[in-house]
Enzyme design. Structure first.
Site, PDB file in Angstrom:
ATOM      1  CD  GLU A  44      -2.682   1.239   2.545  1.00 40.30           C
ATOM      2  OE1 GLU A  44      -3.714   1.929   2.554  1.00 40.30           O
ATOM      3  OE2 GLU A  44      -2.281   0.612   3.536  1.00 40.30           O
ATOM      4  CE  LYS A 117      -7.599   1.622   3.650  1.00 39.93           C
ATOM      5  NZ  LYS A 117      -6.293   2.029   4.212  1.00 39.93           N
ATOM      6  CB  CYS A 154      -4.674  -1.236   4.332  1.00 36.77           C
ATOM      7  SG  CYS A 154      -3.691  -1.189   5.866  1.00 36.77           S
TER       8      CYS A 154
END
Length: 295
Positions: A44, A117, A154
């Site tokens: 990331e 995300k 994540c």
């Protein structure tokens, strides 16, 4: 299409020198391709230090458009090396509108798809809500020349709903570029509990969905620019599992490393026949999952 594919996850430390970080990433991609990897996953926000330790408007200068310089670079590499690259970028969608975005470059060098995300944390040292607007593309796998990739990022890795929705849309892999580490003030026992939870949660996604998982994390210490904390010790420990959560490869916590695994995609078919979780889901009784909480 071959049933077996070699995958790689490139784990490394980062510095404040963007060119140095890029050179390190490019060398890793070339080495992974040389060693036979066809799917290469990057960590990331690998272009820079993890800037979310502080809230500073100057850090928005790190953002770039998609398509942009990074997608051009990694697209060229993907085509040249005949590989698929999953990269992670700080996306500038418009002035004042930014995302934490994963981009998949296919073997023809073109953008196969993007994922913004969805779950955005806001914790000490991880002030992501200041920078990132939650994604608006949903949980949609990205179609590539090797199949559908369920790319998440994540904080998404803690939410079983995200993995399930990717699986329900036909994802053949679950992929997590990530940047997570320890608060150095935490006791060693607490640090170990956190790491164990991180691994267990993602292995559970593999088990519950009958899919291999690739989790690529950064490593190394990054100082807190504000000086208010001891910074973050990113814990590495990138890993790759099979569809029963079995560990196929596991990186160290303090080294730059390219992690490899051979994934037999036929195993997902076999495992899902033995453990048919999708068959036995009771969707007629799951309505309350759309609520924030059952008061």
């Amino acid at each position: 299409m071959s049933q077996t594919i070699k995958v790689a996850a490139i784990q490394h430390s980062n510095s404040g020198d963007l060119q140095h970080n890029q050179d390190k990433t490019v060398l890793g991609i070339k080495e992974a391709a040389k060693n036979g990897a066809k799917l290469i996953v990057l960590q990331e926000l690998h272009r820079s230090l993890y800037f979310c330790q502080v809230e500073s408007t100057e850090n928005f200068d790190l953002a770039e458009p998609i398509p942009g310089p990074s997608t051009a670079l990694y697209g060229q590499l993907a085509k040249e090396l005949n590989v698929i690259i999953v990269t992670s970028l700080f996306e500038k969608r418009a002035t004042g509108l930014y995302h934490n975005t994963a981009v998949v470059l296919d073997t023809d060098g073109e953008i196969a798809g993007t994922y913004r995300k969805m779950h955005i944390p806001d914790d000490p040292g991880f002030y992501e809500k200041f920078y990132f607007t939650p994604g608006d593309l949903g949980f949609q796998p990205i179609e590539t020349s090797i199949g559908k990739l369920g790319v998440l990022v994540c904080w998404d890795q803690w939410f079983p709903e995200a993995a399930r929705l990717m699986a329900m849309a036909g994802a053949e892999f679950l992929i997590y570029p990530t940047a997570i580490g320890w608060d150095l003030d935490d006791e060693k026992a607490e640090q170990q509990r956190q790491l164990d939870a991180w691994v267990i949660a993602q292995r559970a996604h593999a088990v519950s969905n009958g899919l291999p998982v690739i989790a690529c994390n950064r490593q190394g210490h990054e100082a807190d620019p504000s000086g208010q904390s001891k910074g973050i010790q990113f814990w590495g420990n990138s890993f790759i599992t099979g569809p029963q959560g079995e560990i196929l490869a596991h990186a160290t916590d303090n080294d730059d490393e390219i992690l490899y695994a051979e994934i037999d995609r036929a195993r997902s078919e076999s495992v899902r026949r033995i453990w048919p979780y999708l068959r036995d889901r009771r969707i007629d009784h799951y309505q309350d999952l759309t609520k924030l909480y059952r008061d």
